[in-house]
Write a protein that holds these residues in place. Structure first.
Motif, PDB file in Angstrom:
ATOM      1  N   HIS A  55      19.471  39.845  38.329  1.00 44.78           N
ATOM      2  CA  HIS A  55      18.541  38.725  38.475  1.00 44.78           C
ATOM      3  C   HIS A  55      17.437  39.003  39.492  1.00 44.78           C
ATOM      4  N   PHE A  56      17.573  40.085  40.238  1.00 46.30           N
ATOM      5  CA  PHE A  56      16.569  40.396  41.250  1.00 46.30           C
ATOM      6  C   PHE A  56      15.861  41.726  41.021  1.00 46.30           C
ATOM      7  N   GLN A  57      16.503  42.652  40.347  1.00 47.86           N
ATOM      8  CA  GLN A  57      15.947  43.987  40.193  1.00 47.86           C
ATOM      9  C   GLN A  57      15.382  44.281  38.811  1.00 47.86           C
ATOM     10  N   TYR A  58      15.562  43.381  37.878  1.00 48.58           N
ATOM     11  CA  TYR A  58      15.062  43.570  36.517  1.00 48.58           C
ATOM     12  C   TYR A  58      14.072  42.460  36.192  1.00 48.58           C
ATOM     13  N   ALA A  59      13.076  42.786  35.392  1.00 46.63           N
ATOM     14  CA  ALA A  59      12.081  41.785  34.991  1.00 46.63           C
ATOM     15  C   ALA A  59      12.769  40.592  34.328  1.00 46.63           C
ATOM     16  N   LEU A  60      13.766  40.868  33.518  1.00 49.06           N
ATOM     17  CA  LEU A  60      14.595  39.850  32.873  1.00 49.06           C
ATOM     18  C   LEU A  60      16.037  40.318  32.989  1.00 49.06           C
ATOM     19  N   PRO A  61      16.965  39.443  33.375  1.00 46.52           N
ATOM     20  CA  PRO A  61      18.350  39.870  33.607  1.00 46.52           C
ATOM     21  C   PRO A  61      18.999  40.569  32.415  1.00 46.52           C
ATOM     22  N   HIS A  62      18.650  40.181  31.215  1.00 49.88           N
ATOM     23  CA  HIS A  62      19.300  40.781  30.043  1.00 49.88           C
ATOM     24  C   HIS A  62      18.848  42.209  29.781  1.00 49.88           C
ATOM     25  N   LEU A  63      17.857  42.703  30.519  1.00 54.14           N
ATOM     26  CA  LEU A  63      17.411  44.083  30.344  1.00 54.14           C
ATOM     27  C   LEU A  63      18.333  45.081  31.034  1.00 54.14           C
ATOM     28  N   ARG A  64      19.220  44.586  31.883  1.00 50.40           N
ATOM     29  CA  ARG A  64      20.210  45.464  32.509  1.00 50.40           C
ATOM     30  C   ARG A  64      21.182  45.923  31.425  1.00 50.40           C
ATOM     31  N   PRO A  65      21.357  47.221  31.256  1.00 49.62           N
ATOM     32  CA  PRO A  65      22.157  47.714  30.126  1.00 49.62           C
ATOM     33  C   PRO A  65      23.661  47.458  30.232  1.00 49.62           C
ATOM     34  N   MET A  66      24.175  47.221  31.420  1.00 51.59           N
ATOM     35  CA  MET A  66      25.611  46.977  31.565  1.00 51.59           C
ATOM     36  C   MET A  66      25.849  45.488  31.729  1.00 51.59           C
ATOM     37  N   THR A  67      27.022  45.023  31.310  1.00 47.20           N
ATOM     38  CA  THR A  67      27.300  43.587  31.365  1.00 47.20           C
ATOM     39  C   THR A  67      28.483  43.246  32.261  1.00 47.20           C
ATOM     40  N   ASP A  68      28.849  44.144  33.167  1.00 45.72           N
ATOM     41  CA  ASP A  68      29.982  43.877  34.038  1.00 45.72           C
ATOM     42  C   ASP A  68      29.627  42.837  35.096  1.00 45.72           C
ATOM     43  N   ALA A  69      30.641  42.198  35.613  1.00 45.94           N
ATOM     44  CA  ALA A  69      30.480  41.232  36.696  1.00 45.94           C
ATOM     45  C   ALA A  69      31.551  41.538  37.738  1.00 45.94           C
ATOM     46  N   ASP A  70      31.166  42.234  38.795  1.00 45.77           N
ATOM     47  CA  ASP A  70      32.111  42.628  39.839  1.00 45.77           C
ATOM     48  C   ASP A  70      32.158  41.561  40.918  1.00 45.77           C
ATOM     49  N   LEU A  71      33.364  41.112  41.219  1.00 50.08           N
ATOM     50  CA  LEU A  71      33.580  40.058  42.209  1.00 50.08           C
ATOM     51  C   LEU A  71      34.626  40.548  43.205  1.00 50.08           C
ATOM     52  N   LEU A  72      34.296  40.479  44.464  1.00 49.31           N
ATOM     53  CA  LEU A  72      35.215  40.908  45.523  1.00 49.31           C
ATOM     54  C   LEU A  72      35.832  39.679  46.173  1.00 49.31           C
ATOM     55  N   VAL A  73      37.169  39.647  46.190  1.00 44.25           N
ATOM     56  CA  VAL A  73      37.902  38.583  46.878  1.00 44.25           C
ATOM     57  C   VAL A  73      38.978  39.257  47.738  1.00 44.25           C
ATOM     58  N   PRO A  74      39.450  38.569  48.770  1.00 41.62           N
ATOM     59  CA  PRO A  74      40.538  39.144  49.571  1.00 41.62           C
ATOM     60  C   PRO A  74      41.756  39.426  48.688  1.00 41.62           C
ATOM     61  N   GLU A  75      42.435  40.504  48.976  1.00 41.76           N
ATOM     62  CA  GLU A  75      43.594  40.901  48.167  1.00 41.76           C
ATOM     63  C   GLU A  75      44.627  39.779  48.034  1.00 41.76           C
ATOM     64  N   ALA A  76      44.833  39.039  49.093  1.00 39.79           N
ATOM     65  CA  ALA A  76      45.824  37.959  49.075  1.00 39.79           C
ATOM     66  C   ALA A  76      45.438  36.829  48.122  1.00 39.79           C
ATOM     67  N   ALA A  77      44.169  36.752  47.741  1.00 38.81           N
ATOM     68  CA  ALA A  77      43.693  35.666  46.874  1.00 38.81           C
ATOM     69  C   ALA A  77      43.633  36.047  45.401  1.00 38.81           C
ATOM     70  N   VAL A  78      43.840  37.307  45.092  1.00 40.15           N
ATOM     71  CA  VAL A  78      43.677  37.779  43.716  1.00 40.15           C
ATOM     72  C   VAL A  78      44.558  37.004  42.739  1.00 40.15           C
ATOM     73  N   ALA A  79      45.823  36.859  43.033  1.00 35.50           N
ATOM     74  CA  ALA A  79      46.746  36.174  42.117  1.00 35.50           C
ATOM     75  C   ALA A  79      46.331  34.724  41.894  1.00 35.50           C
ATOM     76  N   GLY A  80      45.903  34.054  42.939  1.00 34.25           N
ATOM     77  CA  GLY A  80      45.484  32.663  42.804  1.00 34.25           C
ATOM     78  C   GLY A  80      44.231  32.514  41.956  1.00 34.25           C
ATOM     79  N   VAL A  81      43.250  33.380  42.191  1.00 33.31           N
ATOM     80  CA  VAL A  81      42.010  33.341  41.408  1.00 33.31           C
ATOM     81  C   VAL A  81      42.321  33.689  39.955  1.00 33.31           C
ATOM     82  N   GLU A  82      43.146  34.690  39.773  1.00 34.81           N
ATOM     83  CA  GLU A  82      43.552  35.074  38.422  1.00 34.81           C
ATOM     84  C   GLU A  82      44.220  33.900  37.708  1.00 34.81           C
ATOM     85  N   GLY A  83      45.120  33.229  38.385  1.00 36.98           N
ATOM     86  CA  GLY A  83      45.811  32.080  37.799  1.00 36.98           C
ATOM     87  C   GLY A  83      44.839  30.970  37.414  1.00 36.98           C
TER      88      GLY A  83
END
Length: 97
Positions: A55-83
């Motif tokens: 959303h900041f480095q491309y003229a239009l967000p959909h022009l980015r060739p990859m569609t991943d969404a990386d989210l960092l959370v504390p390890e202790a919170a992973v199970a809760g977020v997953e749930g």
């Protein structure tokens, strides 16, 4: 010079563009759902590279060739977020830790 829209591949290019627009919107919605889940749990989440930069480095967000969404959370919170996300109807295709 032949117009791009008159070319034999115009329909395929337009279809690829539309597909890319839909995919980025799905990924943004999923990232927002994950952030909302973190907020409900009182967990801090950080969007990493990829989707946040699209959303900041491309003229239009959909022009980015990859569609991943990386989210960092504390390890202790992973199970809760997953749930939380599983309860919303998301599913696991694979896990990378």
């Amino acid at each position: 010079a032949q117009s791009l829209l008159a070319s034999p591949i115009a329909d395929r290019l337009l279809a690829a563009d539309l597909t890319s627009r839909v995919l980025i919107q799905e990924r943004v919605a999923a990232a927002l759902d994950a952030i909302d889940a973190c907020n409900r749990l009182g967990t801090r989440a950080t969007l990493l590279k990829g989707i946040s930069l699209s959303h900041f480095q491309y003229a239009l967000p959909h022009l980015r060739p990859m569609t991943d969404a990386d989210l960092l959370v504390p390890e202790a919170a992973v199970a809760g977020v997953e749930g939380e996300l599983l309860q919303q109807g998301y599913w696991q295709e694979g896990v990378t830790i």
